[in-house]
Design an enzyme around this catalytic site. Sequence first.
Site, short mmCIF file in Angstrom:
data_model
loop_
_atom_site.label_atom_id
_atom_site.label_comp_id
_atom_site.label_asym_id
_atom_site.label_seq_id
_atom_site.Cartn_x
_atom_site.Cartn_y
_atom_site.Cartn_z
CE LYS A 23 15.91 30.96 -15.66
NZ LYS A 23 14.64 30.86 -16.81
CG ASP A 47 19.27 30.79 -19.19
OD1 ASP A 47 18.59 31.09 -19.94
OD2 ASP A 47 17.90 29.66 -19.07
#
Length: 404
Positions: free
Chosen positions: A101, A228
């Site tokens: 990401k 995350d």
Amino acid sequence: MASSCKFLLTQPLPSCNGRNPSSNSFRRSGSCSFGNHGSSSIKPIPQFRRTPFVKAIHSDTKKTGKQVEIVFDPDERINKLADEVDGEAGLNRLTLFSPCKINVFLRITSKREDGFHDLASLFHVISLGDKIKFSLSPSKEKDRLSTNVPGVPLDDRNLIIKALNLYRKKTGCDNHFWIHLDKKVPTGAGLGGGSSNAATALWAANQFNGCVAREKDLLEWSSEIGSDVPFFFSQGAAYCTGRGEVVENVDMPILSDIPMVLIKPQEACPTAEVYKCLKLDQTNKADPLKLLEKILGNGISQDVCINDLEPPAFEVLPPLKRLKQQIIAANRGEYNAVFMSGSGSTIVGVGSPDPPQFVYDDDEYSNVFLSEARFITRKTDQWYSEPASTTASGLTEDFSRQSE
């Protein structure tokens, strides 16, 4: 004789030799399709050197002078049998894409009593990723992990093993696995590669266990592994708050076709050191919801790509600041924005897949990691798929380059 029949073999007859020839091998080698979640397989079928087809020619010269040709293709029969077996066999292997990401913007809003920081960030999955192969282990006691790169922990320090242990704890499932991690995402890059691996492992464990857990369950459990990890159970674009575990899906079609380049020096930015150097009174004061609204309306631009961790990361790793400044100075309009992802040390240039020429010319950057990427998403109940473009590049097979 009035008629004759003869067989013509275009190749030698099949012989089981246990090898996988570079060509002339059967289409099947034990693999079968598994919806959109990856690929699964039954036990491997031995590889054969094959004959593409067998011709039987019958000549009737006495009566008609004609020849009748019958062609038998053994592949067709074997493939039909393989399809039948695949349909009946339980899942015992699965290969999944594990994408990383970037943080399009990252605001750090406060420090919490538990020592963590509250953040507000637009996360987005991109097309650079690892591949993870899972195989059911006959053992009910231990997972076994291997990888293609040195320095990656293979015990329960690895987030993949942590994720599998967590899944067993939450569900009571006793499946254990042999796992191979084909690593493409660099570590210490601010790209969430390890977090993605953990999320992918949770997803895989649930597939092997008949999907007894909902995606919502996996998202909630994953926060116990890392801040995350929950994001990867979004649809690929999400506004994340709290420590990062509060995930709100965002529909961002405006970003779907935009390319980017990732540039990461060899040096990593240890996250703990970056946060240690963070000065909250010196962070940007922009309203993260206003940043999100602007991106939804107008797309990515330099003024919205704010990362409060850039100043402390540049303090930890001064050459990183110089790299960003050089990219901006070399920009001739090809990049809409240049910014650092996460806690570093990856610099992202959104708008072009090509790095500036100085990266190739300057010896200082002879060993940087380079990768082309695009924004990707996923559908509910399907895991992320590797885009076709990531294997069609003229650079390297995985769209990345590590100079040596």
